[in-house]
Design a protein around this motif. Structure first.
Motif, PDB file in Angstrom:
ATOM      1  N   THR A 146       0.827  -1.210   0.000  1.00  0.00           N
ATOM      2  CA  THR A 146       0.000   0.000   0.000  1.00  0.00           C
ATOM      3  C   THR A 146       0.859   1.256   0.000  1.00  0.00           C
ATOM      4  OG1 THR A 146      -1.743  -1.159   1.217  1.00  0.00           O
ATOM      5  CG2 THR A 146      -1.849   1.243   1.187  1.00  0.00           C
ATOM      6  N   VAL A 147       1.871   1.291   0.861  1.00  0.00           N
ATOM      7  CA  VAL A 147       2.728   2.473   0.972  1.00  0.00           C
ATOM      8  C   VAL A 147       3.595   2.648  -0.277  1.00  0.00           C
ATOM      9  CG1 VAL A 147       4.589   3.552   2.286  1.00  0.00           C
ATOM     10  CG2 VAL A 147       2.744   2.373   3.491  1.00  0.00           C
ATOM     11  N   VAL A 148       4.216   1.570  -0.730  1.00  0.00           N
ATOM     12  CA  VAL A 148       5.091   1.664  -1.903  1.00  0.00           C
ATOM     13  C   VAL A 148       4.326   2.147  -3.125  1.00  0.00           C
ATOM     14  CG1 VAL A 148       6.451   0.320  -3.547  1.00  0.00           C
ATOM     15  CG2 VAL A 148       6.775  -0.034  -1.105  1.00  0.00           C
TER      16      VAL A 148
ATOM     17  N   THR B 292       9.153  -9.763   7.912  1.00  0.00           N
ATOM     18  CA  THR B 292       9.020 -11.096   8.507  1.00  0.00           C
ATOM     19  C   THR B 292       8.940 -11.095  10.024  1.00  0.00           C
ATOM     20  OG1 THR B 292      11.435 -11.399   8.556  1.00  0.00           O
ATOM     21  CG2 THR B 292      10.265 -12.163   6.586  1.00  0.00           C
ATOM     22  N   GLU B 293       9.300  -9.984  10.671  1.00  0.00           N
ATOM     23  CA  GLU B 293       9.342  -9.960  12.130  1.00  0.00           C
ATOM     24  C   GLU B 293       8.083  -9.401  12.776  1.00  0.00           C
ATOM     25  OE1 GLU B 293      12.897  -8.128  13.518  1.00  0.00           O
ATOM     26  OE2 GLU B 293      14.216  -9.671  12.693  1.00  0.00           O
ATOM     27  N   GLY B 294       7.112  -8.981  11.957  1.00  0.00           N
ATOM     28  CA  GLY B 294       5.822  -8.551  12.489  1.00  0.00           C
ATOM     29  C   GLY B 294       5.778  -7.162  13.072  1.00  0.00           C
ATOM     30  N   SER B 295       6.778  -6.323  12.803  1.00  0.00           N
ATOM     31  CA  SER B 295       6.777  -4.957  13.320  1.00  0.00           C
ATOM     32  C   SER B 295       6.138  -4.021  12.299  1.00  0.00           C
ATOM     33  CB  SER B 295       8.204  -4.493  13.618  1.00  0.00           C
ATOM     34  OG  SER B 295       8.233  -3.105  13.911  1.00  0.00           O
ATOM     35  N   ILE B 296       5.058  -3.356  12.702  1.00  0.00           N
ATOM     36  CA  ILE B 296       4.366  -2.443  11.805  1.00  0.00           C
ATOM     37  C   ILE B 296       5.268  -1.290  11.402  1.00  0.00           C
ATOM     38  CG2 ILE B 296       2.492  -0.745  11.670  1.00  0.00           C
ATOM     39  CD1 ILE B 296       0.798  -2.596  13.345  1.00  0.00           C
ATOM     40  N   LEU B 297       5.980  -0.715  12.389  1.00  0.00           N
ATOM     41  CA  LEU B 297       6.814   0.449  12.081  1.00  0.00           C
ATOM     42  C   LEU B 297       8.010   0.088  11.210  1.00  0.00           C
ATOM     43  CD1 LEU B 297       6.759   2.477  15.414  1.00  0.00           C
ATOM     44  CD2 LEU B 297       5.654   3.025  13.259  1.00  0.00           C
ATOM     45  N   GLN B 298       8.574  -1.092  11.388  1.00  0.00           N
ATOM     46  CA  GLN B 298       9.679  -1.514  10.524  1.00  0.00           C
ATOM     47  C   GLN B 298       9.196  -1.685   9.085  1.00  0.00           C
ATOM     48  OE1 GLN B 298      11.729  -4.963  12.007  1.00  0.00           O
ATOM     49  NE2 GLN B 298      12.504  -3.924  13.835  1.00  0.00           N
ATOM     50  N   ALA B 299       8.028  -2.286   8.920  1.00  0.00           N
ATOM     51  CA  ALA B 299       7.465  -2.454   7.579  1.00  0.00           C
ATOM     52  C   ALA B 299       7.180  -1.093   6.947  1.00  0.00           C
ATOM     53  CB  ALA B 299       6.189  -3.291   7.647  1.00  0.00           C
ATOM     54  N   LEU B 300       6.670  -0.164   7.743  1.00  0.00           N
ATOM     55  CA  LEU B 300       6.380   1.178   7.240  1.00  0.00           C
ATOM     56  C   LEU B 300       7.663   1.901   6.853  1.00  0.00           C
ATOM     57  CD1 LEU B 300       4.323   3.463   6.767  1.00  0.00           C
ATOM     58  CD2 LEU B 300       4.598   4.102   9.175  1.00  0.00           C
ATOM     59  N   PHE B 301       8.696   1.782   7.673  1.00  0.00           N
ATOM     60  CA  PHE B 301       9.971   2.440   7.424  1.00  0.00           C
ATOM     61  C   PHE B 301      10.588   1.968   6.100  1.00  0.00           C
ATOM     62  CE2 PHE B 301      14.673   2.379   8.058  1.00  0.00           C
ATOM     63  CZ  PHE B 301      14.886   3.751   8.137  1.00  0.00           C
ATOM     64  N   VAL B 302      10.641   0.647   5.904  1.00  0.00           N
ATOM     65  CA  VAL B 302      11.212   0.095   4.677  1.00  0.00           C
ATOM     66  C   VAL B 302      10.344   0.438   3.461  1.00  0.00           C
ATOM     67  CG1 VAL B 302      11.742  -2.065   3.470  1.00  0.00           C
ATOM     68  CG2 VAL B 302      12.481  -1.740   5.825  1.00  0.00           C
ATOM     69  N   ALA B 303       9.035   0.412   3.640  1.00  0.00           N
ATOM     70  CA  ALA B 303       8.128   0.724   2.535  1.00  0.00           C
ATOM     71  C   ALA B 303       8.313   2.166   2.059  1.00  0.00           C
ATOM     72  CB  ALA B 303       6.680   0.487   2.958  1.00  0.00           C
ATOM     73  N   ILE B 304       8.485   3.095   2.996  1.00  0.00           N
ATOM     74  CA  ILE B 304       8.700   4.492   2.621  1.00  0.00           C
ATOM     75  C   ILE B 304       9.997   4.630   1.829  1.00  0.00           C
ATOM     76  CG2 ILE B 304       9.196   6.800   3.517  1.00  0.00           C
ATOM     77  CD1 ILE B 304       7.274   6.187   5.832  1.00  0.00           C
ATOM     78  N   LEU B 305      11.068   4.005   2.321  1.00  0.00           N
ATOM     79  CA  LEU B 305      12.345   4.051   1.601  1.00  0.00           C
ATOM     80  C   LEU B 305      12.209   3.470   0.195  1.00  0.00           C
ATOM     81  CD1 LEU B 305      14.949   2.968   4.323  1.00  0.00           C
ATOM     82  CD2 LEU B 305      14.600   5.250   3.375  1.00  0.00           C
ATOM     83  N   PHE B 306      11.547   2.322   0.093  1.00  0.00           N
ATOM     84  CA  PHE B 306      11.393   1.653  -1.193  1.00  0.00           C
ATOM     85  C   PHE B 306      10.535   2.478  -2.143  1.00  0.00           C
ATOM     86  CE2 PHE B 306      10.379  -1.852  -4.068  1.00  0.00           C
ATOM     87  CZ  PHE B 306      11.570  -2.579  -4.058  1.00  0.00           C
ATOM     88  N   GLY B 307       9.446   3.051  -1.625  1.00  0.00           N
ATOM     89  CA  GLY B 307       8.566   3.858  -2.459  1.00  0.00           C
ATOM     90  C   GLY B 307       9.243   5.114  -2.970  1.00  0.00           C
ATOM     91  N   VAL B 308       9.997   5.777  -2.087  1.00  0.00           N
ATOM     92  CA  VAL B 308      10.729   6.983  -2.493  1.00  0.00           C
ATOM     93  C   VAL B 308      11.759   6.631  -3.563  1.00  0.00           C
ATOM     94  CG1 VAL B 308      12.391   8.719  -1.713  1.00  0.00           C
ATOM     95  CG2 VAL B 308      10.358   8.232  -0.337  1.00  0.00           C
TER      96      VAL B 308
END
Length: 447
Positions: A69-71, A159-175
């Motif tokens: 969704t974020v990417v 894979t570790e179930g952290s919402i904020l980690q997934a959000l952090f990586v998604a923002i980097l990837f999307g940018v």
């Protein structure tokens, strides 16, 4: 037209369609689970794996949903600066209303004074009962929380179930995709196709929601019993009433200023709210909330940023609970807090509520973290509310969920990324145009 005609001419067909609605199935499951837990408590307590299993199923898919969704949302933005703008507006909203929720809990506790007259001796409390929570609260420092946002690897964030980690990586990837531009178009197309598959998986998992709600509520009633509510009924009733007033008056006022009705929004999210009620977990309905907010006219980039971040930073119900429960414990132990003591409590809660964000059972753990820093109230006093905390967990989760739904619409409107016609149609129960990503809840949630 054929289906409509069938419903009009065939009452049995209409009843079948009604029974197929997700919110009806979840509601019936909650009622049945409560009966099983009350009349056969041992059986009810043994059904816990049904609720835990369903929540694990949903958590399994949360990271991919957030990532995609974020990417895709950021990749479709015309300006990268828009990401920072939306994030800044969301954080400003979260900080204001989270702090307001803490103040509301503090004021209500002083006015109602639900713990007054209990006169409990702190020496008689079982401090060992909360030892586990105390240790987890000690580990949930703000510094540790900030460092935990950074995953070990980009893949581990999913894979570790952290919402904020997934959000952090998604923002980097999307940018990164947005900066690469046209050469990344095939990747974006592939992610779009993958998103449809992932949201179809969510739709499949949601079919198990009644089973999860049945097991979770049967366990709660069976393990803790409704009798525990009698002794601390004043606290539970005060908390529920305060949360209701916060939703209808505070969030309702915000919704009215943004041009929509809080009651219509609650009706629109009825299936998800019943799921949260049954499982005591707002995460169980996170994927469905993302889809529902997009269907209601909120732009995908806003939904992708606000909803996941709100699950960690916009915990209105948890914040009301923290100050209300803290003062209840003090009143029950006969400890009179001065104005400055209460201000100190409020300031500490503002920080600790962010430090324990995203932790399972965050309400109780965050309260432990707060009281461990404020020496005026003994930490052992938390043993008083341990028995009813599970019953207040439902209300915390419901308030948090509604607060995040309101925040998403408000930030979208604030950023000029809200389709008001689409919102009006969704809240009125009329069909809306199909979102780019396949609906997570399918047609079984429609009226």
């Amino acid at each position: 037209m054929g289906a409509a005609a069938l419903d009009q001419s065939d009452p049995a067909g209409a009843r079948t369609r009604f029974a197929a609605q997700l919110y009806v199935q979840v509601l019936l499951a909650i009622l049945l689970g409560a009966l099983v837990g009350h009349f056969w408590p041992e059986w009810g307590a043994a059904l816990r794996p049904l609720g835990d299993g369903f929540i694990k199923l949903v958590k399994m898919i949360i990271a991919p949903v957030i990532f995609l969704t974020v990417v895709l949302g950021i990749a479709g933005m015309s300006e990268i600066r828009a990401v920072g703008r939306v994030a800044a507006k969301a954080i400003a909203y979260f900080l204001f209303f989270s702090t307001l929720a803490l103040v509301v809990g503090l004021v209500v506790a002083n006015v109602v004074r639900p713990g007054e007259g209990m006169n409990i001796d702190p020496a008689t409390l079982n401090a060992g009962a909360i030892a586990t929570y105390s240790q987890r609260a000690h580990d949930a420092s703000v510094t540790a929380f900030l460092l935990d946002i950074i995953p070990v690897t980009m893949v581990s964030a999913l894979t570790e179930g952290s919402i904020l980690q997934a959000l952090f990586v998604a923002i980097l990837f999307g940018v990164a995709i947005a900066l690469v531009g046209k050469p990344a178009a095939p990747l974006v197309d592939m992610l779009e196709r993958l998103a449809r598959v992932v949201f179809r998986i969510v739709a499949i998992l949601m079919r198990a929601a009644p089973i999860g709600a049945f097991g979770a509520i049967a366990f709660t009633i069976g393990a803790y019993g409704l009798g525990t509510l009698v002794n601390l009924g004043a606290l539970v009733a005060t908390f529920y009433l305060t949360s209701l007033i916060f939703v209808l008056v505070v969030l309702g006022g915000v919704a009215a200023l943004a041009g929509f009705s809080i009651l219509k929004l609650i009706r629109y999210l009825k299936a998800e709210l019943l799921l949260v009620l049954g499982t005591s977990s707002s995460e169980a309905a996170l994927p469905a909330l993302i889809e529902k907010m997009e269907r209601a006219g909120c732009a995908r980039p806003v939904v992708g940023l606000v909803v996941p971040a709100g699950y960690s930073f916009n915990l209105d119900g948890t914040n009301i609970y923290m100050t209300l429960a803290a003062l209840f414990i003090a009143q029950a132990l006969g400890i009179e807090l001065s104005l400055w003591d209460q201000v100190a409590l409020l300031l500490v809660a503002m920080v600790s509520s962010k430090g324990a964000a995203g932790v399972t059972g965050a309400g109780f753990i965050t309260l432990a973290a707060t009281l461990s820093i404020v020496p005026t109230i003994p930490l052992a006093g938390m043993a008083l509310i341990l028995g009813v905390d599970r019953f207040m967990s439902e209300c915390r989760s419901l308030t948090n969920f509604i607060g995040n739904a309101v925040a998403t619409i408000v930030v979208a409107r604030w950023d000029g990324a809200l389709d008001r016609e689409k919102l009006a149609r969704a809240l009125a129960g009329r069909p809306t145009t199909t979102p780019a990503v396949e609906p997570a809840t399918g047609s079984y949630d429609e009226d």
